[in-house]
Design a protein around this motif. Structure first.
Motif, short mmCIF file in Angstrom:
data_model
loop_
_atom_site.label_atom_id
_atom_site.label_comp_id
_atom_site.label_asym_id
_atom_site.label_seq_id
_atom_site.Cartn_x
_atom_site.Cartn_y
_atom_site.Cartn_z
N ARG A 8 42.08 12.92 -3.76
CA ARG A 8 41.61 12.24 -2.55
C ARG A 8 40.42 11.38 -2.91
O ARG A 8 39.74 11.62 -3.90
N SER A 60 44.07 6.23 2.74
CA SER A 60 42.69 6.63 2.46
C SER A 60 41.87 6.55 3.76
O SER A 60 42.41 6.71 4.86
N ASP A 96 48.40 9.91 4.15
CA ASP A 96 47.75 10.22 2.88
C ASP A 96 47.87 11.72 2.67
O ASP A 96 48.40 12.44 3.52
N ASN A 100 42.71 14.00 2.58
CA ASN A 100 42.11 12.73 2.98
C ASN A 100 41.20 12.90 4.20
O ASN A 100 41.45 13.75 5.07
#
Length: 365
Positions: A8, A60, A96, A100
């Motif tokens: 991440r 993200s 994600d 995240n």
């Protein structure tokens, strides 16, 4: 390494957060806007949908996520007005891995929707529904035929796991120029499996004629020695190896640490697209971005702060991986050393990142 649980970007809005260290990625998004615009406009003209379902895979957190979404909606709304069509409804899926920082995105949604209503061609757009999808995109994440447009930027050079059989990758932390042949082969095989699976899953989820625009880092030829995109990671390995020599890190710790990242060549991408068979490759553009783009400057000034800025860019991406393997205590020291390694090398060289932007159309059901 359990990639799904530790891969991440740094969350939050602190000095080392991805939100504050993703200018390079924003420049890549701006560079690829014409390709996204052409793809979304072509789809709309062909299908004339009443609503548009868009997935941003590997979204993200930070400003880049909704920046791209806003641009896509603006492009479609402008086309609707050109054709005297009513505005659409939009369903936006932000995907994600579970680690995240989705909360950082959700906190900005009200502001985003207000900006969208007031800024996009004077308002009047349809409803915009946004949801988060915490899951790996190397698998199914949505029902069959539920998407019209898929976007992914700087996600697909991350592979689903560190390949097996790379224990002899000594002195390296990724597929570097000095890695043995078996390491290169293991990374390539893992990329083939992952990218093929990605295409298969998206082929199920996209409607026929749906579009996909993918941007990732790569290398010009099949020769591993041309892997310029590993430049920053090889310098990070240099900083870590220096700490091994001083006894701060144990040698077996770095020997057992490899990053799940592969930079394909154009022919490797084209081969997997052809083999999978569900997509027509409309466009593959190769372009360079200098690492100085991470600094927001026209010229790197290593004697001042730009070495620090590039180190912060890499820290925002790599810190969770490093913490999971080496622990948190050494992190500040790693990046202090890394900054100086960067300053030395970048004062002598002009490093670039090679990028591919791919536009695809789903042609089979």
């Amino acid at each position: 390494m359990d990639v799904a649980s530790v891969l991440r970007m740094n969350g939050g809005t602190g000095d080392a957060s991805y939100a504050n260290n993703s200018l390079l990625q924003q420049k890549v998004l701006s560079r690829t806007k014409p390709i996204r615009d052409e793809a979304i406009r072509s789809f709309y003209k062909e299908k004339l949908p009443k609503s548009l379902a868009i997935a941003d895979l590997g979204c993200s957190s930070g400003p880049n996520t909704l920046f791209m979404t806003c641009e896509l909606i603006e492009t479609v709304e402008m086309l609707c007005r050109e054709l005297s069509h009513e505005s659409l409804e939009y369903i936006i899926f932000l995907n994600d891995l579970p680690g995240n920082d989705f909360n950082n995105i959700f906190k900005t949604l009200d502001c985003f929707k207000q900006k969208l209503s007031s800024h996009v061609l004077g308002g009047g757009i349809g409803q915009c529904y946004i949801t988060g999808l915490p899951a790996s995109f190397y698998g199914r994440i949505l029902p069959d035929n539920s998407l019209h447009f898929v976007h992914s930027s700087y996600g697909l050079h991350w592979i689903s796991q560190v390949p097996k059989g790379v224990e002899n990758n000594k002195g390296n932390i990724c597929m570097g120029r000095t890695s043995p042949y078996n390491v290169h082969k293991a990374y390539y095989n893992q990329f083939q499996r992952d990218f093929s699976l990605f295409l298969k899953c998206r082929a199920r989820e996209l409607v026929e004629g749906g579009r996909m625009v993918l941007t990732l880092q790569g290398r010009r030829s099949n020769a591993p020695s041309s892997n310029v995109c590993c430049y920053a990671w090889e310098l990070l390995a240099q900083a870590l190896n220096g700490m091994v020599l001083e006894g701060i890190i144990k040698e077996d710790q770095i020997d057992s640490f490899n990053i799940p990242m592969y930079h394909p060549s154009p022919s490797e991408l084209e081969l997997e697209i052809e083999k999978e068979g569900s997509f027509t490759l409309n466009h593959l553009e190769v372009f360079e971005v200098s690492l100085k783009a991470a600094c927001g400057e026209d010229k790197l000034d290593i004697n001042n702060s730009d070495g620090y800025k590039v180190a912060q860019l890499v820290r925002a991406v790599a810190e969770p991986l490093l913490v999971s393997h080496f622990g948190e205590a050494i992190i500040d020291e790693v990046f202090h050393r890394y900054q100086h390694v960067l300053a030395d090398r970048m004062s002598k060289e002009k490093p670039i990142l090679l990028n591919f932007a791919i536009s695809l159309t789903k042609t089979t059901t």
